[in-house]
Design an enzyme around this catalytic site. Structure first.
Site, short mmCIF file in Angstrom:
data_model
loop_
_atom_site.label_atom_id
_atom_site.label_comp_id
_atom_site.label_asym_id
_atom_site.label_seq_id
_atom_site.Cartn_x
_atom_site.Cartn_y
_atom_site.Cartn_z
N ARG A 191 -75.93 97.35 -61.48
CA ARG A 191 -76.81 98.14 -60.99
C ARG A 191 -76.40 98.99 -59.87
NH1 ARG A 191 -74.77 96.71 -56.92
NH2 ARG A 191 -76.49 97.88 -55.62
N GLY A 192 -76.95 99.85 -59.43
CA GLY A 192 -76.60 101.05 -58.48
C GLY A 192 -76.55 102.22 -59.21
N ALA A 193 -77.44 103.22 -58.71
CA ALA A 193 -77.50 104.63 -59.57
C ALA A 193 -76.22 105.03 -60.22
CB ALA A 193 -78.09 105.76 -58.70
N ARG A 195 -84.11 101.53 -66.84
CA ARG A 195 -84.91 101.56 -65.48
C ARG A 195 -85.26 102.99 -65.08
NH1 ARG A 195 -81.70 98.49 -61.06
NH2 ARG A 195 -83.92 98.40 -60.22
N GLN A 214 -79.13 91.93 -52.53
CA GLN A 214 -77.57 92.88 -52.89
C GLN A 214 -76.72 92.97 -51.64
OE1 GLN A 214 -80.73 93.66 -53.71
NE2 GLN A 214 -80.82 94.94 -55.63
N ASP A 269 -81.14 106.46 -54.59
CA ASP A 269 -81.17 106.37 -56.11
C ASP A 269 -81.82 107.73 -56.78
OD1 ASP A 269 -80.82 103.40 -57.46
OD2 ASP A 269 -81.49 103.36 -55.53
N ASN A 286 -85.07 104.81 -52.30
CA ASN A 286 -83.60 103.80 -52.43
C ASN A 286 -84.36 102.48 -52.31
OD1 ASN A 286 -80.84 103.55 -52.24
ND2 ASN A 286 -81.35 102.69 -49.88
N LYS A 287 -83.56 101.37 -52.40
CA LYS A 287 -83.95 100.31 -52.46
C LYS A 287 -84.93 100.02 -51.36
CE LYS A 287 -82.71 97.82 -54.81
NZ LYS A 287 -83.66 97.26 -56.06
#
Length: 330
Positions: free
Chosen positions: A49-51, A83, A179, A220, A230-231
């Site tokens: 995960r993570g763009a 995603r 995370q 993201d 973002n998250k």
């Protein structure tokens, strides 16, 4: 600093190995991925995960499609559906499309995408470090695990520590997937940076007490006016930072900017399983059958941003003009 990457590619084995981020920090388990279908499922399941890291994984997913004899158009479509929010996924797949003609082209393009991530994030880390001082707060995970490079917001934090600019980092746990607690804390520990884990709802108290000098987060997807996804929880931090007069910075590669979007209202927000809210690592924390909702991201309006940290420097308002220049769209 011990640098840990979220993946490695073994050409001889035709395998893209992913460090399973769902199991960190308790276990370091490497998952073999041999097809684009498996790569898409790994992205969807948040093994990776993570763009930026999602983008690199998608690029190598197309390499695996060549190696496994999968239909390339179907592999591309499957990866695009894995995603919806992180624009780097689509950026990488768009870069790979002209390389469909041969395995050699695909492999060289995927390598170039990964190499560019590393080069870009060295610059982001340097540019972001220059803005930071004292005690810094961050949210979610934006280090090498999230990118495959040196990190964006966390890269800037680690570089600022190396330069003696910051003294301490506050790490949001980042519910419901944790995370921050599982990954950011682990990376900062390996880097030797002094940090303390906090619950997400502790940030306001620390700001009120004068214990936060800056907030820096990842991104993201960003629209052309500077609104960014973002998250989940990032928007709340931005509101709190503005109320307390604290600088607030998103850090991102320019590949995370979507030129097709004028504002953040057009950013698709991924809705994930309610079970990620009603359980923690499989253990129920709510009554059985109780409804829950889990939007994985929120959108922070550009008016709450102090500056945007990119590989081409820090951009300041008006953000639409600054982003246009940085992207060469003027």
């Amino acid at each position: 600093m011990e640098r840990v990457l979220p993946f490695r590619f073994d050409e001889a084995e035709a395998t893209f190995w992913l460090l399973d981020q769902r199991k960190l920090p308790f276990e370091e388990v490497w998952v073999p991925v041999k097809t684009a279908r498996e790569a898409a499922e790994a992205i969807r399941a948040m093994v990776v995960r993570g763009a930026p890291a999602i983008g690199v994984t998608a690029a190598y997913g197309m390499v695996l499609a060549h190696l496994a004899g999968e239909a390339l158009a179907e592999a591309d479509a499957r990866l695009r559906e894995s995603r919806p929010t992180a624009v780097n996924l689509f950026y990488a797949l768009d870069r790979m499309r002209p390389a469909w003609g041969s395995l050699e082209q695909a492999l060289e393009t995927a390598r170039a995408i990964w190499r560019e991530v590393e080069e870009t994030e060295r610059a982001i880390s340097r540019n972001g470090a220059a803005l930071l001082r004292g005690q810094v707060l961050t949210h979610c995970n934006t280090g090498p695990l999230a990118t495959g490079g040196y990190g964006t917001a966390l890269g800037a934090i680690i570089e600022a520590w190396r330069q003696g600019r910051i003294t301490h980092v506050w790490v949001d746990e980042t519910r419901p997937y944790l995370q921050g607690a599982r990954l950011t804390a682990w990376e900062l520990q390996k880097a030797g940076v002094p940090a303390t884990l906090i619950t997400d709802n502790t940030a306001a108290y620390l700001m009120q007490q004068g214990e936060v000098d800056a907030v820096i987060v990842g991104t993201d997807r960003m629209a052309m006016n500077g609104d960014f996804a973002n998250k989940i929880g990032t928007y709340g931090l931005a509101v709190l930072a503005r109320h307390h007069g604290i600088p607030f910075y998103p850090a991102l590669p320019l590949s995370s900017v979507d030129p097709a979007l004028k504002t953040g209202a057009d950013i698709p927000i991924e809705e994930r399983s309610p079970e990620e809210v009603t359980t923690v690592r499989g253990v129920p924390i709510a009554p059985e059958g109780f409804p829950a909702r889990h939007p994985a991201f929120d959108v922070t309006p550009h008016a709450l941003i102090t500056g945007i940290v990119t590989e081409k420097g820090v951009l300041y308002p008006p953000f639409d003009e600054a982003l246009g220049r940085a992207l060469g769209l003027d």
